[in-house]
Design a protein around this motif. Structure first.
Motif, PDB file in Angstrom:
ATOM      1  N   THR A  25       0.797  -1.439   0.150  1.00  0.00           N
ATOM      2  CA  THR A  25      -0.321   0.022  -0.129  1.00  0.00           C
ATOM      3  C   THR A  25       1.111   1.402   0.198  1.00  0.00           C
ATOM      4  N   ASP A  26       1.846   1.073   0.874  1.00  0.00           N
ATOM      5  CA  ASP A  26       3.069   2.510   0.548  1.00  0.00           C
ATOM      6  C   ASP A  26       4.033   2.988   0.057  1.00  0.00           C
ATOM      7  N   ALA A  27       4.269   1.436  -1.076  1.00  0.00           N
ATOM      8  CA  ALA A  27       4.870   1.405  -2.082  1.00  0.00           C
ATOM      9  C   ALA A  27       5.451   2.818  -2.937  1.00  0.00           C
ATOM     10  N   ARG A  28       5.939   3.402  -3.419  1.00  0.00           N
ATOM     11  CA  ARG A  28       6.183   4.510  -4.019  1.00  0.00           C
ATOM     12  C   ARG A  28       5.866   3.916  -5.499  1.00  0.00           C
ATOM     13  N   ARG A  29       6.374   3.011  -5.578  1.00  0.00           N
ATOM     14  CA  ARG A  29       6.320   2.359  -6.870  1.00  0.00           C
ATOM     15  C   ARG A  29       5.098   0.616  -7.012  1.00  0.00           C
ATOM     16  N   ILE A  30       3.993   0.743  -7.860  1.00  0.00           N
ATOM     17  CA  ILE A  30       3.572  -0.711  -7.540  1.00  0.00           C
ATOM     18  C   ILE A  30       3.485  -0.678  -9.355  1.00  0.00           C
ATOM     19  N   LEU A  31       3.860  -2.270  -9.912  1.00  0.00           N
ATOM     20  CA  LEU A  31       4.356  -2.518 -10.720  1.00  0.00           C
ATOM     21  C   LEU A  31       2.653  -3.862 -11.181  1.00  0.00           C
ATOM     22  N   VAL A  32       1.806  -3.677 -11.916  1.00  0.00           N
ATOM     23  CA  VAL A  32       0.615  -4.446 -11.875  1.00  0.00           C
ATOM     24  C   VAL A  32       1.408  -5.784 -13.033  1.00  0.00           C
ATOM     25  N   ARG A  39       1.903  -4.400 -16.851  1.00  0.00           N
ATOM     26  CA  ARG A  39       0.356  -3.897 -17.190  1.00  0.00           C
ATOM     27  C   ARG A  39       0.243  -2.068 -16.848  1.00  0.00           C
ATOM     28  N   VAL A  40       1.198  -2.178 -16.322  1.00  0.00           N
ATOM     29  CA  VAL A  40       1.025  -0.205 -15.196  1.00  0.00           C
ATOM     30  C   VAL A  40       1.468  -0.246 -14.054  1.00  0.00           C
ATOM     31  N   VAL A  41       2.244   0.597 -14.323  1.00  0.00           N
ATOM     32  CA  VAL A  41       3.402   1.195 -13.138  1.00  0.00           C
ATOM     33  C   VAL A  41       2.088   2.763 -11.882  1.00  0.00           C
ATOM     34  N   GLY A  42       2.547   2.957 -10.837  1.00  0.00           N
ATOM     35  CA  GLY A  42       1.775   3.665 -10.521  1.00  0.00           C
ATOM     36  C   GLY A  42       1.982   3.612  -8.958  1.00  0.00           C
ATOM     37  N   THR A  43       1.632   4.373  -8.581  1.00  0.00           N
ATOM     38  CA  THR A  43       1.783   4.348  -6.974  1.00  0.00           C
ATOM     39  C   THR A  43       0.537   4.231  -7.021  1.00  0.00           C
ATOM     40  N   ARG A  44      -0.584   3.760  -5.479  1.00  0.00           N
ATOM     41  CA  ARG A  44      -2.105   2.847  -4.856  1.00  0.00           C
ATOM     42  C   ARG A  44      -2.663   4.392  -4.946  1.00  0.00           C
ATOM     43  N   ALA A  45      -3.022   5.230  -4.919  1.00  0.00           N
ATOM     44  CA  ALA A  45      -3.375   6.448  -5.823  1.00  0.00           C
ATOM     45  C   ALA A  45      -4.278   6.450  -7.628  1.00  0.00           C
ATOM     46  N   GLU A  46      -2.506   6.345  -7.691  1.00  0.00           N
ATOM     47  CA  GLU A  46      -2.491   6.713  -9.656  1.00  0.00           C
ATOM     48  C   GLU A  46      -3.161   5.376  -9.820  1.00  0.00           C
ATOM     49  N   ARG A  50      -6.253   5.384 -12.688  1.00  0.00           N
ATOM     50  CA  ARG A  50      -6.680   4.389 -13.774  1.00  0.00           C
ATOM     51  C   ARG A  50      -6.372   3.425 -13.894  1.00  0.00           C
ATOM     52  N   ASP A  51      -6.341   2.596 -13.496  1.00  0.00           N
ATOM     53  CA  ASP A  51      -6.453   0.816 -13.807  1.00  0.00           C
ATOM     54  C   ASP A  51      -7.825   0.526 -13.677  1.00  0.00           C
ATOM     55  N   ASP A  52      -8.132  -0.325 -14.432  1.00  0.00           N
ATOM     56  CA  ASP A  52      -9.450  -1.617 -13.573  1.00  0.00           C
ATOM     57  C   ASP A  52      -8.814  -2.365 -13.370  1.00  0.00           C
ATOM     58  N   VAL A  53      -7.566  -3.526 -13.522  1.00  0.00           N
ATOM     59  CA  VAL A  53      -7.664  -4.170 -12.924  1.00  0.00           C
ATOM     60  C   VAL A  53      -6.653  -3.939 -11.361  1.00  0.00           C
ATOM     61  N   TYR A  54      -6.149  -2.961 -11.449  1.00  0.00           N
ATOM     62  CA  TYR A  54      -5.532  -2.593  -9.996  1.00  0.00           C
ATOM     63  C   TYR A  54      -7.078  -2.509  -9.239  1.00  0.00           C
ATOM     64  N   ARG A  55      -7.834  -1.174  -9.867  1.00  0.00           N
ATOM     65  CA  ARG A  55      -9.038  -0.984  -8.688  1.00  0.00           C
ATOM     66  C   ARG A  55     -10.023  -2.480  -8.272  1.00  0.00           C
ATOM     67  N   ARG A  56     -10.220  -3.055  -9.536  1.00  0.00           N
ATOM     68  CA  ARG A  56     -10.955  -4.612  -9.280  1.00  0.00           C
ATOM     69  C   ARG A  56     -10.278  -5.096  -8.121  1.00  0.00           C
ATOM     70  N   LEU A  57      -9.274  -5.458  -7.888  1.00  0.00           N
ATOM     71  CA  LEU A  57      -8.174  -6.100  -7.017  1.00  0.00           C
ATOM     72  C   LEU A  57      -8.277  -5.827  -5.165  1.00  0.00           C
ATOM     73  N   ALA A  58      -7.931  -4.459  -5.979  1.00  0.00           N
ATOM     74  CA  ALA A  58      -8.024  -3.415  -4.036  1.00  0.00           C
ATOM     75  C   ALA A  58      -9.409  -3.686  -3.513  1.00  0.00           C
ATOM     76  N   THR A  59     -10.404  -3.418  -4.502  1.00  0.00           N
ATOM     77  CA  THR A  59     -12.372  -3.757  -4.065  1.00  0.00           C
ATOM     78  C   THR A  59     -12.654  -5.204  -3.778  1.00  0.00           C
ATOM     79  N   THR A  60     -11.840  -5.736  -4.424  1.00  0.00           N
ATOM     80  CA  THR A  60     -12.053  -7.284  -3.983  1.00  0.00           C
ATOM     81  C   THR A  60     -11.521  -7.515  -2.515  1.00  0.00           C
TER      82      THR A  60
END
Length: 91
Positions: A25-32, A39-46, A50-60
């Protein structure tokens, strides 16, 4: 676990492979990864924005854990927390 990772990350680069998003969660850079590729790189908030896959995983995962706080947060990780690409001084 997150406290240990944050402590070690103060002095060195840390690479974490995690299935539980709460671990990074607190990582400066997350690679999905998807199908073995980045697939995509960014912070948790980013990624939540902007990424449906990460958002779906986080919600689940939030629903499965019974967390009361929603996965979407507008705040960035605190300064000095998480993974530092290239070590303490950056890339």
């Amino acid at each position: 676990m997150r406290d240990v990772i944050a402590e070690v990350a103060e002095t060195t680069t840390v690479l974490v492979t995690a299935h539980r998003l709460s671990t990074v969660t607190d990582a400066r850079r997350i690679l999905v990864l998807e199908d073995g590729r980045v697939r995509v790189v960014g912070t948790r908030a980013e990624l939540l924005r902007r990424d449906d896959v990460y958002r779906r995983l986080a919600t689940t995962q939030m629903l499965a854990s019974g967390s009361q706080s929603g996965p979407v947060s507008g705040s960035e990780p605190p300064a000095g927390a998480g993974i530092r690409p290239g070590g303490p001084s950056g890339p």
